[in-house]
Write an enzyme that holds these catalytic residues in place. Structure first.
Site, PDB file in Angstrom:
ATOM      1  N   THR A 395      86.555  83.032  51.435  1.00  0.00           N
ATOM      2  CA  THR A 395      86.472  82.556  52.761  1.00  0.00           C
ATOM      3  C   THR A 395      85.226  81.822  53.368  1.00  0.00           C
ATOM      4  O   THR A 395      84.135  82.340  52.633  1.00  0.00           O
ATOM      5  CB  THR A 395      87.048  83.797  53.841  1.00  0.00           C
ATOM      6  N   THR A 413      89.927  79.434  54.236  1.00  0.00           N
ATOM      7  CA  THR A 413      89.919  80.356  53.084  1.00  0.00           C
ATOM      8  C   THR A 413      90.719  79.587  51.980  1.00  0.00           C
ATOM      9  O   THR A 413      91.816  79.003  52.389  1.00  0.00           O
ATOM     10  CB  THR A 413      90.189  81.685  53.254  1.00  0.00           C
ATOM     11  N   GLU A 415      91.196  82.337  49.596  1.00  0.00           N
ATOM     12  CA  GLU A 415      91.404  83.747  49.486  1.00  0.00           C
ATOM     13  C   GLU A 415      90.395  84.336  48.535  1.00  0.00           C
ATOM     14  O   GLU A 415      89.224  84.628  49.024  1.00  0.00           O
ATOM     15  CB  GLU A 415      92.994  84.194  48.979  1.00  0.00           C
ATOM     16  N   ASP A 435      97.831  88.006  49.650  1.00  0.00           N
ATOM     17  CA  ASP A 435      97.638  88.715  50.858  1.00  0.00           C
ATOM     18  C   ASP A 435      98.728  89.555  51.362  1.00  0.00           C
ATOM     19  O   ASP A 435      98.602  90.512  52.354  1.00  0.00           O
ATOM     20  CB  ASP A 435      96.845  87.891  51.755  1.00  0.00           C
ATOM     21  N   SER A 459      96.187  88.273  57.556  1.00  0.00           N
ATOM     22  CA  SER A 459      94.801  87.807  57.357  1.00  0.00           C
ATOM     23  C   SER A 459      93.995  88.731  58.032  1.00  0.00           C
ATOM     24  O   SER A 459      94.242  89.206  58.999  1.00  0.00           O
ATOM     25  CB  SER A 459      94.709  86.435  57.684  1.00  0.00           C
TER      26      SER A 459
END
Length: 578
Positions: A395, A413, A415, A435, A459
């Site tokens: 990110t 992002t 991730e 995620d 998130s």
């Protein structure tokens, strides 16, 4: 207590209310010191991306224009963290207090189901096996989101926003220490593809040294195509077919990404989540982000405590901060997910009376034995199960304010570091689907954040804007660093409001974070020295580490807008070897 706070690199000299931008000649590939004076301010994790945003403001662009240029430039110079292969959240607030948010979070392919991360025998796939495959890749949302933002709020031509990023990719950019360190030990991920190995590593598999000039011809083609064709160049063309094919061929099960998944991606306008803290209005991104809810809850639960009088060097202050985190994250784990798929009781979670009820659980003298989720208005009658989401990592956050006082806070992002490791069009594709909770149910109850076709994973990103008690723009702030993001953001706001710190010092405050009953304290800081004190409060499981922190903000200090990035980045952005 003495904090070793270092001024953020290249924070620009900004003339408040300056009607005419004043610009010196500056290379977007340099690490600029104070080179540009503009009516506004830009903060980004890389000076070259910050310079791209400043150039847009200097050309008469809006905060939205500048933020888009930053995101595109970061795609080139910060490939490990963010870019067009991923997604993000955009929060915009005008000088008169109008707040809007856009959701550019990635989506699971339509063929995905709750068993997405399960093998044929019903067991969870090894995490790394799922990560380095098409199973982890969601449909990227950044380009769709910024196109929608530009259509509404852009002042400059769309193609102009791509110029700095194209120049960096075509002429080459120097490897800084941070990128070099990110590549070290990541050969199996960053070098998963031949293009990744050729671009970022030497023939013997070592990260290209600091100062090496890297060019990226494939991303030049991609960016030039997008500059010319807009979103059609990404979502509606043969490019989309190739993108989907690249992901599907690396997906070891049915239901992989299709061109229809890419064609059908939509960036959505969401209702902002806002709360009050000591008269200040704090707004951010709602579900599928948990960020704004967590930030508003952490602050709201602390409001009854006089942190200013306690002070920044008082262990009680930070014990209270820990306890508020624990309560907010207990709610987060159960309730927060994509609100298009599950009922998320956002209004109940940030209702002042509910936060006061939760705050009453905080004892200034001792830790809660086990922080449990509450029952806000609108909560489902049968609670969701707590999922098993792996830690978030990557990110980048950036913030802009323009001459009109419009603030944009944008977190982008892919991730984890280098995302899925898969490269398409010169950029890394995200691993955002990790995620989701890997297990769809726990103890017979479904997990809210389970995989479903078209769904957006939860998130922690927390792009935030703050207005002062008179309703005037005060700050745009946010962070990178996975699950630490809401904590970093709330800590920065407390530093600005309660402790009246300059923005670089607020971002540089040490971090401590609760993970259930465990507490992470930032290694080498005053917090580590206070381990025995925190244990006396009942925080028995204390771990000292250096977590990945990368906050950024622009702040009105009463006289001018000031830009800062996390001082922990000091030295890592240099492009010359030691």
């Amino acid at each position: 207590m003495t904090y070793h706070l270092i001024a953020a690199l290249s924070a620009p000299l900004l003339i408040a209310g300056c009607a005419t931008p004043m610009v010196e000649e500056m290379s977007v590939n340099s690490v600029p010191e104070t080179k540009i004076a503009i009516a506004g301010s830009v903060s980004a994790a890389d000076p070259r991306a910050q310079a791209a945003g400043e150039a847009m403001l200097a050309a008469g662009g809006s905060a939205t224009d500048a933020a888009i240029a930053v995101m595109l430039a970061l795609t080139v110079v910060e490939p490990q963290s963010s870019g067009i292969g991923g997604g993000g959240f955009y929060v915009r607030g005008t000088a008169d207090g109008q707040v809007e948010t856009l959701d550019g979070r990635e989506t699971a392919p339509a063929g995905a189901d709750p068993q997405w991360f399960m093998s044929e025998d019903g067991k969870l796939l090894p995490y790394r096996e799922a990560l380095l495959s098409g199973l982890s890749v969601g449909v990227p949302g950044n380009i769709a989101m910024v196109a929608k933002a530009h259509e509404k709020h852009g002042k400059l031509p769309w193609a102009k926003l791509f110029e700095p990023a194209i120049k960096l990719a075509k002429d080459g950019f120097a490897v800084n220490r941070r990128l070099n360190r990110s590549l070290d030990g990541q050969f199996g991920r960053a070098g998963l593809t031949e293009y990744g190995r050729k671009t970022y590593y030497t023939p013997d598999g070592e990260p290209k040294p600091v100062g090496t000039i890297i060019t990226n011809p494939d991303i030049v083609f991609t960016l030039e195509t997008l500059a010319e064709k807009g979103t059609a160049g990404f979502y509606e063309s043969g490019y989309a077919v190739e993108l989907a094919n690249t992901v599907r061929l690396k997906t070891p099960r049915n239901g992989g990404m299709t061109a229809a998944d890419v064609n059908g991606y939509v960036s959505k306008e969401r209702e902002p989540v806002c709360g009050r803290y000591r008269g200040y209005k704090v707004c951010g991104m709602g579900p599928p982000s948990s960020g704004a809810v967590a930030v508003v809850q952490i602050l709201g639960q602390l409001e009854r405590f006089d942190l200013a009088s306690l002070g920044a060097d008082n262990p009680v202050t930070w014990h209270l901060f820990l306890e508020s985190q624990r309560l907010a994250y207990a709610d987060r784990e159960i309730y927060l997910a994509d609100s298009d798929y599950v009922n998320v009781p956002v209004k109940g979670l940030v209702d002042p009376s509910y936060m006061a009820q939760r705050s009453a659980l905080i004892d200034p003298a001792k830790a809660i034995e086990k922080a449990m989720p509450g029952t806000p208005d609108g909560a489902p009658s049968i609670a969701w199960a707590d999922g098993d989401e792996p830690p978030e990592n990557g990110t980048s956050h950036f913030a802009v304010v323009d001459k009109d006082g419009t603030m944009v806070s944008y977190t982008s992002t892919i991730e984890g570091p280098f995302g899925s490791g898969l490269i398409f069009g010169g950029f890394y594709l995200n691993n955002e689907l990790t995620d989701f909770s890997r297990s769809p149910e726990r103890d017979g109850r479904m997990v809210a954040n389970r995989v479903e076709g078209g769904k957006r994973p939860r998130s922690s990103m927390a792009p935030t804007i703050v207005y002062d008690p008179d309703g005037k723009p005060f700050a745009a702030i946010g962070a990178a660093g996975g699950t630490t993001i809401p904590v970093q953001t709330a800590r920065g706001i407390i530093g600005l409001i309660d402790f009246s710190l300059p923005v670089d010092e607020a971002l540089g405050l040490p971090l401590l974070m609760a993970f259930g009953e465990r507490v992470l304290v930032e290694e080498g800081t005053w917090f580590e020295e206070q381990t025995d004190t925190f244990k006396a409060f009942g925080h028995d499981q204390i771990i000292a580490r250096k977590p990945p922190l990368k906050a950024g903000a622009v702040h009105w200090n009463g006289a001018e807008w000031v830009s800062a990035r996390d001082p922990r980045l000091d030295g890592l952005l240099e492009t010359t070897s030691e």
